[in-house]
Design a protein around this motif. Structure first.
Motif, PDB file in Angstrom:
ATOM      1  N   HIS A  66      44.528 -23.756 -22.488  1.00 49.77           N
ATOM      2  CA  HIS A  66      45.238 -24.724 -21.953  1.00 49.77           C
ATOM      3  C   HIS A  66      44.653 -25.160 -20.780  1.00 49.77           C
ATOM      4  CE1 HIS A  66      48.785 -27.376 -22.088  1.00 49.77           C
ATOM      5  NE2 HIS A  66      48.977 -27.128 -20.912  1.00 49.77           N
ATOM      6  N   GLN A  67      44.402 -26.259 -20.440  1.00 43.82           N
ATOM      7  CA  GLN A  67      43.734 -26.644 -19.276  1.00 43.82           C
ATOM      8  C   GLN A  67      44.890 -27.558 -18.317  1.00 43.82           C
ATOM      9  OE1 GLN A  67      40.490 -29.032 -20.388  1.00 43.82           O
ATOM     10  NE2 GLN A  67      39.163 -27.587 -20.493  1.00 43.82           N
ATOM     11  N   LYS A  68      44.820 -27.047 -17.045  1.00 45.54           N
ATOM     12  CA  LYS A  68      45.795 -27.856 -16.147  1.00 45.54           C
ATOM     13  C   LYS A  68      45.689 -29.210 -16.151  1.00 45.54           C
ATOM     14  CE  LYS A  68      46.312 -26.019 -11.979  1.00 45.54           C
ATOM     15  NZ  LYS A  68      47.443 -25.444 -11.941  1.00 45.54           N
ATOM     16  N   SER A  69      46.810 -29.756 -16.167  1.00 40.69           N
ATOM     17  CA  SER A  69      47.002 -31.251 -15.950  1.00 40.69           C
ATOM     18  C   SER A  69      46.867 -31.663 -14.633  1.00 40.69           C
ATOM     19  CB  SER A  69      48.249 -31.783 -16.804  1.00 40.69           C
ATOM     20  OG  SER A  69      48.468 -33.042 -16.729  1.00 40.69           O
ATOM     21  N   PRO A  70      46.110 -32.948 -14.446  1.00 47.81           N
ATOM     22  CA  PRO A  70      46.174 -33.485 -12.910  1.00 47.81           C
ATOM     23  C   PRO A  70      47.466 -34.100 -12.799  1.00 47.81           C
ATOM     24  CG  PRO A  70      45.215 -35.052 -14.620  1.00 47.81           C
ATOM     25  CD  PRO A  70      45.265 -33.588 -15.465  1.00 47.81           C
ATOM     26  N   ILE A  71      48.549 -34.307 -13.602  1.00 46.57           N
ATOM     27  CA  ILE A  71      49.787 -34.484 -13.204  1.00 46.57           C
ATOM     28  C   ILE A  71      50.690 -33.239 -13.158  1.00 46.57           C
ATOM     29  CG2 ILE A  71      51.826 -35.669 -13.958  1.00 46.57           C
ATOM     30  CD1 ILE A  71      50.007 -37.528 -15.430  1.00 46.57           C
ATOM     31  N   GLN A  72      51.212 -33.161 -11.992  1.00 43.42           N
ATOM     32  CA  GLN A  72      52.060 -31.720 -11.730  1.00 43.42           C
ATOM     33  C   GLN A  72      53.166 -31.714 -12.721  1.00 43.42           C
ATOM     34  OE1 GLN A  72      53.569 -31.552  -7.956  1.00 43.42           O
ATOM     35  NE2 GLN A  72      54.261 -29.219  -8.052  1.00 43.42           N
ATOM     36  N   ASN A  73      53.398 -30.461 -13.360  1.00 43.83           N
ATOM     37  CA  ASN A  73      54.410 -30.225 -14.347  1.00 43.83           C
ATOM     38  C   ASN A  73      54.126 -31.058 -15.694  1.00 43.83           C
ATOM     39  OD1 ASN A  73      55.395 -28.376 -12.229  1.00 43.83           O
ATOM     40  ND2 ASN A  73      56.825 -30.001 -11.658  1.00 43.83           N
ATOM     41  N   ALA A  83      60.032 -18.424 -29.567  1.00 43.42           N
ATOM     42  CA  ALA A  83      58.738 -17.927 -30.176  1.00 43.42           C
ATOM     43  C   ALA A  83      58.689 -17.368 -31.306  1.00 43.42           C
ATOM     44  CB  ALA A  83      58.132 -16.607 -29.191  1.00 43.42           C
ATOM     45  N   ILE A  84      58.219 -18.013 -32.386  1.00 47.50           N
ATOM     46  CA  ILE A  84      58.369 -17.608 -33.680  1.00 47.50           C
ATOM     47  C   ILE A  84      57.090 -16.906 -34.379  1.00 47.50           C
ATOM     48  CG2 ILE A  84      60.167 -19.137 -33.996  1.00 47.50           C
ATOM     49  CD1 ILE A  84      58.158 -21.040 -35.593  1.00 47.50           C
ATOM     50  N   ASP A  85      55.896 -16.889 -33.728  1.00 44.10           N
ATOM     51  CA  ASP A  85      54.768 -16.449 -34.077  1.00 44.10           C
ATOM     52  C   ASP A  85      53.930 -16.138 -32.781  1.00 44.10           C
ATOM     53  OD1 ASP A  85      53.182 -18.822 -33.664  1.00 44.10           O
ATOM     54  OD2 ASP A  85      54.104 -19.374 -35.469  1.00 44.10           O
ATOM     55  N   ARG A  86      52.924 -15.432 -33.215  1.00 44.36           N
ATOM     56  CA  ARG A  86      51.887 -15.042 -32.039  1.00 44.36           C
ATOM     57  C   ARG A  86      51.073 -16.304 -31.191  1.00 44.36           C
ATOM     58  NH1 ARG A  86      49.090  -9.971 -35.205  1.00 44.36           N
ATOM     59  NH2 ARG A  86      50.941  -8.745 -35.318  1.00 44.36           N
ATOM     60  N   GLU A  87      50.626 -17.307 -32.268  1.00 42.14           N
ATOM     61  CA  GLU A  87      50.030 -18.469 -31.913  1.00 42.14           C
ATOM     62  C   GLU A  87      50.999 -19.290 -30.851  1.00 42.14           C
ATOM     63  OE1 GLU A  87      46.756 -21.860 -32.908  1.00 42.14           O
ATOM     64  OE2 GLU A  87      47.603 -20.483 -34.292  1.00 42.14           O
ATOM     65  N   GLN A  88      52.338 -19.259 -31.092  1.00 46.82           N
ATOM     66  CA  GLN A  88      53.257 -19.988 -30.507  1.00 46.82           C
ATOM     67  C   GLN A  88      53.482 -19.228 -29.109  1.00 46.82           C
ATOM     68  OE1 GLN A  88      57.076 -20.797 -32.114  1.00 46.82           O
ATOM     69  NE2 GLN A  88      56.822 -22.949 -31.735  1.00 46.82           N
ATOM     70  N   VAL A  89      53.434 -17.947 -29.089  1.00 50.88           N
ATOM     71  CA  VAL A  89      53.648 -17.225 -27.842  1.00 50.88           C
ATOM     72  C   VAL A  89      52.483 -17.431 -27.072  1.00 50.88           C
ATOM     73  CG1 VAL A  89      53.559 -14.907 -26.746  1.00 50.88           C
ATOM     74  CG2 VAL A  89      54.951 -15.278 -28.837  1.00 50.88           C
ATOM     75  N   ALA A  90      51.213 -17.517 -27.576  1.00 50.39           N
ATOM     76  CA  ALA A  90      49.935 -17.638 -26.688  1.00 50.39           C
ATOM     77  C   ALA A  90      49.900 -19.069 -26.041  1.00 50.39           C
ATOM     78  CB  ALA A  90      48.595 -17.645 -27.565  1.00 50.39           C
ATOM     79  N   ASN A  91      50.446 -20.019 -26.920  1.00 55.45           N
ATOM     80  CA  ASN A  91      50.821 -21.377 -26.235  1.00 55.45           C
ATOM     81  C   ASN A  91      51.580 -21.513 -25.088  1.00 55.45           C
ATOM     82  OD1 ASN A  91      50.449 -24.264 -26.295  1.00 55.45           O
ATOM     83  ND2 ASN A  91      52.293 -24.559 -27.294  1.00 55.45           N
ATOM     84  N   ILE A  92      52.771 -20.944 -25.133  1.00 55.77           N
ATOM     85  CA  ILE A  92      53.504 -20.853 -24.155  1.00 55.77           C
ATOM     86  C   ILE A  92      52.854 -20.116 -22.782  1.00 55.77           C
ATOM     87  CG2 ILE A  92      56.024 -19.925 -23.207  1.00 55.77           C
ATOM     88  CD1 ILE A  92      57.007 -20.331 -26.114  1.00 55.77           C
ATOM     89  N   ILE A  93      52.376 -19.127 -23.010  1.00 54.31           N
ATOM     90  CA  ILE A  93      51.888 -18.343 -21.930  1.00 54.31           C
ATOM     91  C   ILE A  93      50.661 -19.316 -21.262  1.00 54.31           C
ATOM     92  CG2 ILE A  93      50.320 -16.288 -21.377  1.00 54.31           C
ATOM     93  CD1 ILE A  93      51.775 -14.661 -23.546  1.00 54.31           C
ATOM     94  N   SER A  94      49.863 -19.717 -22.001  1.00 59.63           N
ATOM     95  CA  SER A  94      48.859 -20.630 -21.722  1.00 59.63           C
ATOM     96  C   SER A  94      49.317 -21.852 -20.699  1.00 59.63           C
ATOM     97  CB  SER A  94      47.946 -20.829 -22.709  1.00 59.63           C
ATOM     98  OG  SER A  94      47.260 -20.082 -23.202  1.00 59.63           O
TER      99      SER A  94
END
Length: 212
Positions: A66-73, A83-94
């Protein structure tokens, strides 16, 4: 009376058309944005379509960059689901990690017991930023997880490559351990507690990991 019925029917037709257009736009918006999923299998991840494509998602590593958006938040149109699976957890963390000051690009891999996060940063306090990224991940995963971070952006590709391995193979575990060794050359932040090291591991955890 007939005139009023025709007017009401016409209004309902316009409302239905507007809702359909809004849903279509929402789908396009949610599938765009700045999140890059390596395992882009939405039906299997969220079990859409009932039993079609059913698999045991807990056997797979989860990877998201995941890359930072130029728009805050700005989340790029994505939401934080449970979180229902590991990729979704990775998505939230990123996603959350790009909110950390001076962190611009984050690659996260979630295994059955570790989170590996490589990121690019222009921070002047590497240890403080590492601590913030690590604690962000710790707030998402179960407490028995260990979190390893690195601001060596060259390791982002290594983190991504692990997502393509068969997580049940011995080679995958060896590769994870080797990458952890490399990541620990970077600042890991402060100790999590008196009984846990910087990565949330106790003395017994460290011994058990070296035996695997």
């Amino acid at each position: 009376m007939k005139k009023w019925s025709m007017i009401i029917g016409f209004c309902l037709l316009l409302t239905a058309a507007g809702c359909s257009k809004d849903m279509a736009n929402r789908d396009v918006y949610e599938e765009s944005g700045d999140t890059i999923n390596v395992n882009n299998k939405r039906e299997e991840l969220y079990n859409e379509g009932g039993s079609r494509g059913v698999r045991n998602v807990s056997d797979d590593y989860g990877f998201v960059r995941h890359q930072k958006s130029p728009i805050q938040n700005d989340r790029g149109g994505t939401e934080h689901y449970s979180a229902i699976d590991r990729e979704q957890v990775a998505n939230i963390i990123s996603q959350l990690s790009t909110d950390v000051p001076n962190v611009n690009d984050v690659a996260t891999l979630v295994t059955d017991q570790e989170v590996l996060i490589a990121y690019s940063s222009d921070t002047k306090n590497r240890n403080q930023t590492a601590d913030q990224v690590k604690r962000t991940a710790m707030s998402v995963v179960p407490r028995f997880y260990h979190v390893y971070v690195s601001d060596d952006k060259n390791l982002m590709r290594d983190v991504e490559n692990l997502a393509n391995l068969d997580s049940t193979s011995r080679n995958a575990r060896n590769s994870v351990n080797q990458l952890i060794t490399l990541m620990k050359k970077s600042p890991q932040g402060n100790r999590m507690s008196d009984s846990e090291d910087e990565n949330g591991a106790t003395a017994n955890d460290t011994i058990n990991r070296t035996k695997r």
